[in-house]
Design a protein around this motif. Structure first.
Motif, mmCIF file in Angstrom:
data_model
loop_
_atom_site.group_PDB
_atom_site.id
_atom_site.type_symbol
_atom_site.label_atom_id
_atom_site.label_comp_id
_atom_site.label_asym_id
_atom_site.label_seq_id
_atom_site.Cartn_x
_atom_site.Cartn_y
_atom_site.Cartn_z
ATOM 1 N N UNK A 184 0.834 -1.184 -0.139
ATOM 2 C CA UNK A 184 0.057 -0.138 0.149
ATOM 3 C C UNK A 184 0.794 1.196 0.096
ATOM 4 N N UNK A 185 1.940 1.286 0.739
ATOM 5 C CA UNK A 185 2.765 2.401 0.838
ATOM 6 C C UNK A 185 3.442 2.467 -0.307
ATOM 7 N N UNK A 186 3.954 1.493 -1.157
ATOM 8 C CA UNK A 186 4.796 1.689 -2.212
ATOM 9 C C UNK A 186 3.608 2.113 -3.368
ATOM 10 N N UNK B 12 -4.661 11.504 -4.603
ATOM 11 C CA UNK B 12 -3.677 10.345 -4.384
ATOM 12 C C UNK B 12 -4.374 9.194 -4.261
ATOM 13 N N UNK B 13 -5.373 9.133 -3.272
ATOM 14 C CA UNK B 13 -5.825 7.822 -2.870
ATOM 15 C C UNK B 13 -6.614 7.206 -4.260
ATOM 16 N N UNK C 13 -6.858 5.937 4.848
ATOM 17 C CA UNK C 13 -5.446 5.194 4.968
ATOM 18 C C UNK C 13 -4.497 6.515 4.931
ATOM 19 N N UNK C 14 -4.874 7.557 4.137
ATOM 20 C CA UNK C 14 -3.706 8.766 4.062
ATOM 21 C C UNK C 14 -3.836 9.404 5.284
ATOM 22 N N UNK C 15 -5.361 9.863 5.581
ATOM 23 C CA UNK C 15 -5.539 10.778 6.669
ATOM 24 C C UNK C 15 -5.145 10.229 7.985
ATOM 25 N N UNK C 16 -5.130 8.948 8.037
ATOM 26 C CA UNK C 16 -4.719 8.299 9.330
ATOM 27 C C UNK C 16 -3.138 8.438 9.260
ATOM 28 N N UNK C 17 -2.663 8.246 8.160
ATOM 29 C CA UNK C 17 -0.861 7.974 8.518
ATOM 30 C C UNK C 17 -0.079 9.433 8.347
#
Lengths: 187, 187
Positions: B17-19, B41-42, B51-55
């Motif tokens: 997911x990160x990649x 981006x998502x 996922x982005x907002x959390x990280x």
């Protein structure tokens, strides 16, 4: 409308129109405006957009012109203290204080964002080169060993700007250390 | 939807997911996308925006992370030729070639644009400092006179980045001249 009057009579008013355009770009940059376009600038400056389209090939050219004007107009004479080390230290201090002011940082970033193509001539750098050359010339006349103006740009100016652009710390002590280093090259 | 599956199962999939997120940011930067937001981006990465907002606390933090990863991952071991001058020359050449590639210039600008607050720690700079310190350490063991790692950052790395960021010319000869200058400080 004042915008049309200004656009129609470029003669005596052109200086004031240009100043209004520069000031408007400065305000928009200062506000961190997202989209700085010719119509947005024209509205703020109270001029007809055609004035802008006629004078600048694109908005980036105008942004660069304004940024360069802002980055080179103040405190621009090179110090003359009778010693190259003191001249350079005073000069580096003035530049360090100047380019770390928040509005200068914004201008600098706006200029760099606008500069997408390689340039062979950078007016900000050329102003600094002229000042460095003047201090070097006086030091040589006094018989002091001197680095070249290019070395002063590479080893004093470049690291100062690099730190500002990368948002790293720039202070008096850092500016002094850079001057000591460039003088150590010719000792 | 794959996005939900990825978001729900961070364990074995989190690396992929990160990649995907990094690759999507890279693509968007490479395309010169105007607005790079979490939803954009998502969508590109096929992950849930949460996922982005959390990280990441904000999109700039993610852009900086990607830019730093891109600017430090390749060709990152310091040369070991048996002489500090040759080590530094080779290293400066590698960096000059690397940071003048168009995609690197874009990353660099994106990173700087994202970096609006002063930073006390710049991962790109720290990577270069570690490499410089390693070359200096080996040179000292051989009994060579050496500048400090900080001097190498200030007088070789800073001018190279400064020229790239200001869109001024960077070439092999410029990199060599900077290395000669920093070594002249300790002669």
């Amino acid at each position: 409308m004042p915008s049309h009057a200004a656009a129609r009579r470029p003669g005596g008013r052109s200086g004031r129109v240009l100043a209004a355009i520069h000031a408007s770009v400065g305000e928009l940059m200062g506000e961190g405006a997202d989209k700085i376009t010719f119509p947005v600038i024209a509205e703020r400056a109270g001029v007809n957009p055609t004035t802008l389209y006629r004078r600048w090939s694109n908005v980036n050219a105008l942004l660069e012109e304004v940024a360069v004007a802002a980055l080179t107009r103040d405190g621009e004479s090179a110090p003359d203290t009778g010693s190259l080390e003191r001249d350079l230290t005073e000069w580096a201090d003035i530049i360090a204080r100047d380019i770390t002011r928040p509005e200068r940082v914004r201008y600098l970033r706006a200029m760099l964002a606008a500069r997408v193509e390689a340039v062979s001539h950078c007016p900000v750098t050329e102003t600094r080169r002229d000042q460095a050359a003047e201090m070097v010339r006086r030091a040589r006349e006094r018989g002091e060993p001197t680095p070249t103006a290019s070395q002063i740009l590479d080893h004093v100016i470049a690291p100062l700007y690099h730190h500002v652009v990368f948002a790293l710390r720039v202070d008096h002590e850092y500016a002094r250390r850079l001057v000591r280093d460039v003088l150590a090259m010719v000792r």
